[in-house]
Write an enzyme that holds these catalytic residues in place. Structure first.
Site, PDB file in Angstrom:
ATOM      1  N   GLY A  47       0.979  -1.312   0.251  1.00 58.26           N
ATOM      2  CA  GLY A  47       0.100   0.260   0.015  1.00 58.26           C
ATOM      3  C   GLY A  47       1.067   1.394   0.018  1.00 58.26           C
ATOM      4  CG  HIS A  65       6.129  -2.993  -5.828  1.00 60.83           C
ATOM      5  ND1 HIS A  65       5.296  -2.152  -5.512  1.00 60.83           N
ATOM      6  CD2 HIS A  65       6.122  -3.259  -7.258  1.00 60.83           C
ATOM      7  CE1 HIS A  65       4.557  -1.816  -6.932  1.00 60.83           C
ATOM      8  NE2 HIS A  65       5.255  -2.480  -7.973  1.00 60.83           N
ATOM      9  CG  ASP A 109       3.874  -2.824 -11.408  1.00 58.98           C
ATOM     10  OD1 ASP A 109       4.487  -2.345 -10.481  1.00 58.98           O
ATOM     11  OD2 ASP A 109       3.173  -1.979 -11.938  1.00 58.98           O
TER      12      ASP A 109
END
Length: 142
Positions: A47, A65, A109
């Site tokens: 998030g 990430h 991603d």
């Protein structure tokens, strides 16, 4: 074997899906079978933002990430806004884009989605919507 018409349709469908958050969500769902929303606000890193020590291997995927996006930002890319194309087959995820930033964002991603798949066994519902105040320990370097 799928008919050529089905393959053409699937290629066109993938080509029409653009927008980084949409793409990342589709990658996650295709690789894990879980809704991308199940990874939003998971642990200490999945998030927006992230700090302290990741709670499990799934959270480490999000830490990596975040680091990947951070490296792209230092190159002048805007990974949260980059739109790219990708396709998924039995052989993996294939990234495409008009610019280097688009392709590199897709690769970030892709690595995260594959990491989620490798670590499906560590996903724990108790870390979904995990309060940041429960995150402890040092923040690991990238």
């Amino acid at each position: 074997m799928k008919s050529p018409h089905v393959l053409v349709f699937l290629c066109l469908l993938v080509a029409l899906v653009t927008g980084n958050l949409v793409q990342f969500g589709v990658m996650i769902e295709k690789m894990t079978g879980k809704s991308a929303l199940q990874y939003n606000d998971y642990g200490c890193y999945c998030g927006i933002g992230g700090s302290h020590w990741p709670v499990d291997q799934t959270d480490w995927c999000c830490h990596a990430h975040d680091c990947c996006y951070g490296r792209l930002e230092k190159l002048g890319c805007e990974p949260k806004l980059e739109k790219y194309l990708f396709s998924v087959s039995e052989r993996g995820i294939f990234c495409a884009g008009r610019t280097t930033c688009q392709r590199l964002t897709c690769e970030c991603d892709k690595r995260a989605a594959l990491c989620f798949r490798r670590n499906l066994g560590t996903y724990n519902r108790k870390y979904a919507h995990y309060p940041n105040k429960l995150c402890t320990g040092p923040t690991p370097p990238c």
